[in-house]
Design a protein around this motif. Structure first.
Motif, PDB file in Angstrom:
ATOM      1  N   THR A 111      39.293  26.600  45.823  1.00 47.16           N
ATOM      2  CA  THR A 111      40.604  27.111  45.446  1.00 47.16           C
ATOM      3  C   THR A 111      41.418  25.972  44.862  1.00 47.16           C
ATOM      4  N   THR A 112      42.413  26.342  44.043  1.00 50.01           N
ATOM      5  CA  THR A 112      43.444  25.390  43.661  1.00 50.01           C
ATOM      6  C   THR A 112      44.740  25.915  44.260  1.00 50.01           C
ATOM      7  N   ALA A 113      45.632  25.010  44.619  1.00 49.01           N
ATOM      8  CA  ALA A 113      46.867  25.426  45.279  1.00 49.01           C
ATOM      9  C   ALA A 113      47.925  24.344  45.111  1.00 49.01           C
ATOM     10  N   ARG A 114      49.162  24.736  45.355  1.00 46.42           N
ATOM     11  CA  ARG A 114      50.228  23.734  45.361  1.00 46.42           C
ATOM     12  C   ARG A 114      50.524  23.235  46.767  1.00 46.42           C
ATOM     13  N   PHE A 115      50.424  24.136  47.752  1.00 45.70           N
ATOM     14  CA  PHE A 115      50.819  23.756  49.118  1.00 45.70           C
ATOM     15  C   PHE A 115      49.732  23.986  50.145  1.00 45.70           C
ATOM     16  N   THR A 116      48.958  25.068  49.951  1.00 49.18           N
ATOM     17  CA  THR A 116      47.992  25.438  51.001  1.00 49.18           C
ATOM     18  C   THR A 116      46.587  25.459  50.394  1.00 49.18           C
ATOM     19  N   GLY A 117      45.930  26.571  50.417  1.00 47.31           N
ATOM     20  CA  GLY A 117      44.619  26.678  49.762  1.00 47.31           C
ATOM     21  C   GLY A 117      43.458  26.829  50.727  1.00 47.31           C
ATOM     22  N   PRO A 128      42.833  30.431  42.060  1.00 50.51           N
ATOM     23  CA  PRO A 128      44.103  29.886  42.546  1.00 50.51           C
ATOM     24  C   PRO A 128      44.472  30.552  43.873  1.00 50.51           C
ATOM     25  N   THR A 129      45.473  30.023  44.527  1.00 50.63           N
ATOM     26  CA  THR A 129      45.940  30.588  45.797  1.00 50.63           C
ATOM     27  C   THR A 129      47.254  31.323  45.551  1.00 50.63           C
ATOM     28  N   TYR A 130      47.289  32.576  45.919  1.00 47.04           N
ATOM     29  CA  TYR A 130      48.539  33.346  45.805  1.00 47.04           C
ATOM     30  C   TYR A 130      48.853  33.907  47.179  1.00 47.04           C
ATOM     31  N   GLY A 131      49.873  33.370  47.808  1.00 43.97           N
ATOM     32  CA  GLY A 131      50.234  33.861  49.140  1.00 43.97           C
ATOM     33  C   GLY A 131      49.088  33.740  50.119  1.00 43.97           C
ATOM     34  N   SER A 132      48.475  32.544  50.162  1.00 42.60           N
ATOM     35  CA  SER A 132      47.380  32.215  51.089  1.00 42.60           C
ATOM     36  C   SER A 132      46.086  32.991  50.860  1.00 42.60           C
ATOM     37  N   LYS A 133      46.004  33.690  49.729  1.00 43.45           N
ATOM     38  CA  LYS A 133      44.757  34.403  49.407  1.00 43.45           C
ATOM     39  C   LYS A 133      44.413  34.185  47.939  1.00 43.45           C
ATOM     40  N   LYS A 176      52.997  35.341  27.753  1.00 45.21           N
ATOM     41  CA  LYS A 176      54.200  34.955  28.488  1.00 45.21           C
ATOM     42  C   LYS A 176      53.998  35.108  29.990  1.00 45.21           C
ATOM     43  N   PHE A 177      54.658  34.226  30.726  1.00 45.60           N
ATOM     44  CA  PHE A 177      54.515  34.211  32.189  1.00 45.60           C
ATOM     45  C   PHE A 177      54.797  35.586  32.792  1.00 45.60           C
ATOM     46  N   ILE A 178      55.851  36.224  32.314  1.00 44.13           N
ATOM     47  CA  ILE A 178      56.243  37.523  32.876  1.00 44.13           C
ATOM     48  C   ILE A 178      55.158  38.575  32.637  1.00 44.13           C
ATOM     49  N   PHE A 234      39.122  32.409  37.867  1.00 40.77           N
ATOM     50  CA  PHE A 234      40.312  33.064  37.342  1.00 40.77           C
ATOM     51  C   PHE A 234      41.380  32.000  37.187  1.00 40.77           C
ATOM     52  N   THR A 235      42.123  32.067  36.098  1.00 38.01           N
ATOM     53  CA  THR A 235      43.214  31.123  35.913  1.00 38.01           C
ATOM     54  C   THR A 235      44.380  31.793  35.211  1.00 38.01           C
ATOM     55  N   MET A 236      45.563  31.446  35.678  1.00 40.77           N
ATOM     56  CA  MET A 236      46.762  31.954  35.021  1.00 40.77           C
ATOM     57  C   MET A 236      47.472  30.795  34.333  1.00 40.77           C
ATOM     58  N   GLY A 237      47.511  29.660  35.000  1.00 39.37           N
ATOM     59  CA  GLY A 237      48.233  28.509  34.461  1.00 39.37           C
ATOM     60  C   GLY A 237      47.329  27.410  33.924  1.00 39.37           C
ATOM     61  N   GLY A 238      46.021  27.556  34.073  1.00 37.24           N
ATOM     62  CA  GLY A 238      45.080  26.578  33.534  1.00 37.24           C
ATOM     63  C   GLY A 238      44.552  25.569  34.543  1.00 37.24           C
ATOM     64  N   ARG A 239      45.162  25.493  35.725  1.00 40.39           N
ATOM     65  CA  ARG A 239      44.719  24.483  36.701  1.00 40.39           C
ATOM     66  C   ARG A 239      43.305  24.771  37.221  1.00 40.39           C
ATOM     67  N   THR A 240      43.006  26.029  37.456  1.00 41.84           N
ATOM     68  CA  THR A 240      41.677  26.371  37.987  1.00 41.84           C
ATOM     69  C   THR A 240      40.613  26.191  36.905  1.00 41.84           C
ATOM     70  N   LYS A 241      40.980  26.507  35.673  1.00 41.09           N
ATOM     71  CA  LYS A 241      40.049  26.294  34.542  1.00 41.09           C
ATOM     72  C   LYS A 241      39.726  24.810  34.410  1.00 41.09           C
ATOM     73  N   LYS A 242      40.753  23.990  34.425  1.00 40.44           N
ATOM     74  CA  LYS A 242      40.561  22.548  34.282  1.00 40.44           C
ATOM     75  C   LYS A 242      39.673  22.016  35.416  1.00 40.44           C
TER      76      LYS A 242
HETATM   77  C1  LIG Z   1      52.483  34.206  42.152  1.00 42.13           C
HETATM   78  C2  LIG Z   1      52.052  32.854  42.682  1.00 42.13           C
HETATM   79  C3  LIG Z   1      51.823  32.698  44.051  1.00 42.13           C
HETATM   80  C4  LIG Z   1      51.418  31.443  44.564  1.00 42.13           C
HETATM   81  N1  LIG Z   1      51.212  31.303  45.917  1.00 42.13           N
HETATM   82  C5  LIG Z   1      50.815  30.100  46.410  1.00 42.13           C
HETATM   83  C6  LIG Z   1      50.580  29.922  47.811  1.00 42.13           C
HETATM   84  O1  LIG Z   1      50.711  30.830  48.623  1.00 42.13           O
HETATM   85  N2  LIG Z   1      50.192  28.698  48.240  1.00 42.13           N
HETATM   86  C7  LIG Z   1      50.021  27.657  47.389  1.00 42.13           C
HETATM   87  O2  LIG Z   1      49.670  26.572  47.829  1.00 42.13           O
HETATM   88  N3  LIG Z   1      50.206  27.783  46.053  1.00 42.13           N
HETATM   89  C8  LIG Z   1      50.604  28.980  45.542  1.00 42.13           C
HETATM   90  N4  LIG Z   1      50.793  29.130  44.197  1.00 42.13           N
HETATM   91  C9  LIG Z   1      50.425  28.024  43.297  1.00 42.13           C
HETATM   92  C10 LIG Z   1      49.044  28.225  42.698  1.00 42.13           C
HETATM   93  O3  LIG Z   1      48.090  28.532  43.673  1.00 42.13           O
HETATM   94  C11 LIG Z   1      48.571  26.933  42.015  1.00 42.13           C
HETATM   95  O4  LIG Z   1      49.529  26.459  41.099  1.00 42.13           O
HETATM   96  C12 LIG Z   1      47.237  27.143  41.316  1.00 42.13           C
HETATM   97  O5  LIG Z   1      46.636  25.873  41.109  1.00 42.13           O
HETATM   98  C13 LIG Z   1      47.403  27.868  39.980  1.00 42.13           C
HETATM   99  O6  LIG Z   1      46.162  27.957  39.337  1.00 42.13           O
HETATM  100  P1  LIG Z   1      46.050  28.333  37.799  1.00 42.13           P
HETATM  101  O7  LIG Z   1      46.844  27.310  37.030  1.00 42.13           O
HETATM  102  O8  LIG Z   1      44.594  28.252  37.499  1.00 42.13           O
HETATM  103  O9  LIG Z   1      46.585  29.718  37.616  1.00 42.13           O
HETATM  104  C14 LIG Z   1      51.226  30.353  43.680  1.00 42.13           C
HETATM  105  C15 LIG Z   1      51.435  30.535  42.291  1.00 42.13           C
HETATM  106  C16 LIG Z   1      51.838  31.762  41.799  1.00 42.13           C
HETATM  107  C17 LIG Z   1      52.055  31.932  40.325  1.00 42.13           C
END
Ligand SMILES: Cc1cc2nc3c(=O)[nH]c(=O)nc-3n(C[C@H](O)[C@H](O)[C@H](O)COP(=O)(O)O)c2cc1C
Length: 161
Positions: free
Chosen positions: A108-114, A79-84, A40-42, A8-16
């Motif tokens: 998983t892909t994540a910005r901070f955790t994952g 991707p990681t959304y709120g640690s899940k 659109k993001f929204i 699943f990807t919303m921003g493309g990072r997981t796809k890449k």
């Molecule tokens: C709604 C939302 C919640 C997120 N929550 C977290 C999080 O809890 N921890 C984290 O490390 N990154 C979080 N992120 C960042 C995404 O996990 C990260 O950018 C991911 O690589 C996005 O993948 P995508 O581009 O394939 O959608 C969040 C991003 C969004 C949009």
């Protein structure tokens, strides 16, 4: 070995990341089950919110094509959304039905955790009867390159020489 990469990807990072892993899987026959939100993001956030309420109508046509019977290995990328992972992960696994005897890789892909999301995914697919042979997280606050993903793919590839 027939392999399905379900991501699943919303921003493309997981796809890449999924495609970078796949590029290293030269010993495998790889197909994709992509779930990609566009627009659109929204609007994407609204769909995500529906997923949280177990409303997957936006991707029902894709979910209906899901058939994993012929695959030996399934690679799950989320991707990681709120640690899940997003709820669509649970739905994809549920729609796959009985997975006993299959192997899986989770990432998983994540910005901070994952890490927590990755472990959640592992436990979930194990519940469905899968043997998880590898797992990882790709974490970068900004630019998520493909170097580590290719390295991870090579590691999986070497299992199948
Ligand atoms: C709604 C939302 C919640 C997120 N929550 C977290 C999080 O809890 N921890 C984290 O490390 N990154 C979080 N992120 C960042 C995404 O996990 C990260 O950018 C991911 O690589 C996005 O993948 P995508 O581009 O394939 O959608 C969040 C991003 C969004 C949009």
């Amino acid at each position: 070995m027939k392999t399905l990469i379900a991501y699943f990807t919303m921003g493309g990072r997981t796809k890449k990341t999924a495609e970078a892993i796949a590029s290293a899987l030269t010993n495998y026959n790889v197909s994709y089950f992509p779930v990609q939100l566009t627009g659109k993001f929204i609007e994407k956030l609204k769909i995500l919110d529906k997923f949280e309420k177990n409303d997957f109508s936006a991707i029902e046509p894709e979910l209906n094509t899901l058939d994993v019977a012929s695959y030996d290995l399934i690679i799950f990328g989320m991707p990681t959304y709120g640690s899940k992972p997003p709820k669509v992960f649970d739905e994809i696994v549920a729609r796959m039905g009985n997975l006993s005897g299959k192997r899986a890789v989770v990432f998983t892909t994540a910005r901070f955790t994952g890490g927590k999301a990755r472990d959640y995914m592992k436990a979930k697919v194990e519940e469905a009867g899968v043997q998880v042979i590898d797992k990882t997280k790709f974490r970068r606050v900004f630019w998520l390159g493909v170097k580590n993903a290719i390295k991870f793919g090579k590691q999986i590839n070497e299992r199948q020489e």
